[in-house]
Design a protein around this motif. Structure first.
Motif, mmCIF file in Angstrom:
data_model
loop_
_atom_site.group_PDB
_atom_site.id
_atom_site.type_symbol
_atom_site.label_atom_id
_atom_site.label_comp_id
_atom_site.label_asym_id
_atom_site.label_seq_id
_atom_site.Cartn_x
_atom_site.Cartn_y
_atom_site.Cartn_z
ATOM 1 N N LEU A 1 -43.925 -69.726 4.151
ATOM 2 C CA LEU A 1 -42.289 -69.645 4.189
ATOM 3 C C LEU A 1 -41.935 -68.288 3.275
ATOM 4 N N SER A 2 -41.078 -67.713 3.849
ATOM 5 C CA SER A 2 -40.315 -66.608 2.904
ATOM 6 C C SER A 2 -39.008 -66.912 2.619
ATOM 7 N N ALA A 3 -38.415 -66.812 1.337
ATOM 8 C CA ALA A 3 -37.172 -67.292 0.893
ATOM 9 C C ALA A 3 -36.631 -65.796 0.302
ATOM 10 N N LEU A 4 -35.582 -65.523 0.850
ATOM 11 C CA LEU A 4 -34.933 -64.204 0.336
ATOM 12 C C LEU A 4 -33.699 -64.430 -0.408
ATOM 13 N N ALA A 5 -33.646 -64.128 -1.647
ATOM 14 C CA ALA A 5 -32.383 -64.457 -2.415
ATOM 15 C C ALA A 5 -31.618 -63.344 -2.363
ATOM 16 N N GLU A 6 -30.264 -63.484 -1.803
ATOM 17 C CA GLU A 6 -29.473 -62.604 -1.618
ATOM 18 C C GLU A 6 -28.041 -62.657 -2.484
ATOM 19 N N ASP A 7 -27.269 -61.747 -3.003
ATOM 20 C CA ASP A 7 -26.055 -61.676 -3.617
ATOM 21 C C ASP A 7 -25.098 -61.693 -2.461
ATOM 22 N N ALA A 8 -23.799 -61.770 -3.032
ATOM 23 C CA ALA A 8 -22.661 -61.747 -2.233
ATOM 24 C C ALA A 8 -22.502 -60.466 -1.174
ATOM 25 N N ASP A 9 -23.340 -59.662 -1.410
ATOM 26 C CA ASP A 9 -23.059 -58.370 -0.459
ATOM 27 C C ASP A 9 -24.201 -58.468 0.423
ATOM 28 N N GLY A 10 -25.235 -59.411 0.433
ATOM 29 C CA GLY A 10 -26.316 -59.655 1.340
ATOM 30 C C GLY A 10 -27.593 -58.715 0.820
ATOM 31 N N ARG A 11 -27.468 -58.141 -0.394
ATOM 32 C CA ARG A 11 -28.680 -57.453 -1.164
ATOM 33 C C ARG A 11 -29.676 -58.230 -1.527
ATOM 34 N N LEU A 12 -31.027 -57.835 -1.309
ATOM 35 C CA LEU A 12 -31.844 -58.778 -1.886
ATOM 36 C C LEU A 12 -31.848 -58.868 -3.645
ATOM 37 N N ILE A 13 -32.120 -59.679 -4.109
ATOM 38 C CA ILE A 13 -32.178 -59.981 -5.858
ATOM 39 C C ILE A 13 -33.126 -60.713 -6.036
ATOM 40 N N GLY A 14 -34.033 -60.940 -5.098
ATOM 41 C CA GLY A 14 -35.344 -61.754 -5.648
ATOM 42 C C GLY A 14 -36.023 -62.634 -4.334
ATOM 43 N N PHE A 15 -36.921 -62.944 -4.465
ATOM 44 C CA PHE A 15 -37.429 -63.786 -3.292
ATOM 45 C C PHE A 15 -38.809 -64.772 -3.709
#
Length: 386
Positions: free
Chosen positions: A350-364
């Motif tokens: 599995l991959s889990a991509l953490a995104e902010d309100a603008d859809g930018r990657l901020i962690g994973f």
């Protein structure tokens, strides 16, 4: 003549700084004070030793005497600093008063058991945070003369790594924690459950959503009472419920201290002139990162600063590689609460991509075969401390 340097702490931070500084200042007088044996070892290897059946002496690459000889430093082992007087630049070591010119605090972090441990259970209930702790736990396992039944309290990074390692070493492991799934600070819950499934498949018992309320002396075994009324028995208990910075010495000396550690700027300078902090005890510009890469970056930057070239430390987007061979795990925790986790993949891959309100990657977070994406994702993730 360059001012002598005094360090308190001989872990990866303290010794790492000495090595970096010796490349710049081969002859500077350095005194290293440590409350433990002062042996040089790789702390990350502590949670791989039981599967490899490594005795403690195999984990130590150099004795304190060899460290002193190789790095041209004075090493004072089994020596505890009781107080710091920043105004007079004095250390109190029992009745001794030791002056310092420049001081570095690399006192690390200490385990924080959430319950009382009876004195009668000494030798059967452990935390492992350094080589001396490993020695004690290893001796207890050896004394049994058979595979042990070990209760691991905590399902964070340390608990999971030791559970995996002890299971691979042939011991029976039961994990207990109030959280719903392993690695709650590093993984969103679906990925934590994937790791939990791998643990269960390997024979590790999981009691999630449960807390330990009492440890009891039951002769040859330790009784463990849980908050749901259940009870279990273990030969040994390993408490892995987190670490807190060992900052009491600095706080008593009047330095600025936060719950996250001794406050420093990006030059690792504390609020007291002539005193720096480094490693797990340091809260650098609001960030305490208890991982190897930030520690190494801090040691390199501080060495340059102490050698006369002021150098601010920067932490990159460095993923944490968790040592759980039962299911590989990599995580770059977001610094802020993500707007959403976008989870992709199948099964335990599995991959889990953490995104902010603008859809930018901020962690994973990545598990299984998806860990191969760590380099690709780290290239576009924000730095921990830019």
């Amino acid at each position: 003549m360059t001012a002598p340097l005094t360090l308190i702490g001989s872990g990866m931070a303290g010794l790492g700084l000495v090595r970096q500084l010796r490349a710049l200042q081969p002859e500077r007088p350095i005194t290293l004070i440590t409350a433990d044996s002062g042996d040089d070892y790789s702390k990350p290897m502590l949670s791989t030793g039981f599967s490899k059946r490594l005795p403690p002496e195999r984990l130590a690459s150099r004795s304190a005497f060899e460290v002193a000889e190789e790095l041209n430093v004075v090493v004072r082992t089994q020596t505890r600093v009781d107080a710091i007087d920043p105004a007079k630049r004095l250390l109190s070591l029992g009745a001794e008063r030791l002056p310092y010119d420049e001081l570095v605090l690399a006192t690390g972090a200490v385990p924080t058991p959430p319950f009382a441990i009876l004195e009668a259970l000494t030798g059967r209930v452990f935390t492992i945070n350094d080589l001396d702790d490993y020695r004690a736990f290893h001796a207890a396992l050896e004394a049994l003369g058979r595979p042990a039944r070990v209760a691991v309290v905590g399902i964070g990074l340390v608990g999971c790594e030791y559970a995996n390692d002890l299971t691979a070493g042939g011991h029976a492991v039961e994990m207990i924690a109030p959280e719903a799934a392993p690695l709650p600070r590093l993984l969103p819950e679906p990925l934590g459950h994937a790791l939990g499934e791998a643990f269960l498949e390997a024979g590790i018992a999981l009691r999630t959503g449960r807390s330990v309320v009492e440890l009891r002396d039951e002769g040859a075994r330790v009784g463990v009472s849980l908050d749901d009324g259940a009870a279990l028995e273990a030969d040994l208990v390993l408490v892995a419920t987190g670490l807190r910075p060992r900052s009491e010495l600095a706080e008593a000396a009047g330095l600025s201290v936060a719950p996250e550690g001794i406050r420093t700027d990006r030059y690792l300078t504390t609020s007291a002139p002539g005193i720096h902090a480094l490693g797990d005890v340091a809260c650098v510009d609001g960030v305490n990162a208890m991982y190897v890469q930030p520690l190494q970056a801090s040691a390199k930057a501080l060495a340059a600063t102490l050698a006369g070239t002021p150098t601010a430390v920067h932490y990159g987007p460095w993923p944490v590689l968790v040592k759980t061979p039962l299911l590989p795990v990599v995580s770059l925790p977001p610094k802020e609460e993500p707007r959403r986790w976008r989870i992709e993949g199948e099964g335990r891959n599995l991959s889990a991509l953490a995104e902010d309100a603008d859809g930018r990657l901020i962690g994973f977070a990545l598990t299984g075969s998806q860990v191969r994406r760590k380099v690709e994702l780290a290239r576009i993730a924000p730095p921990l401390l830019g």
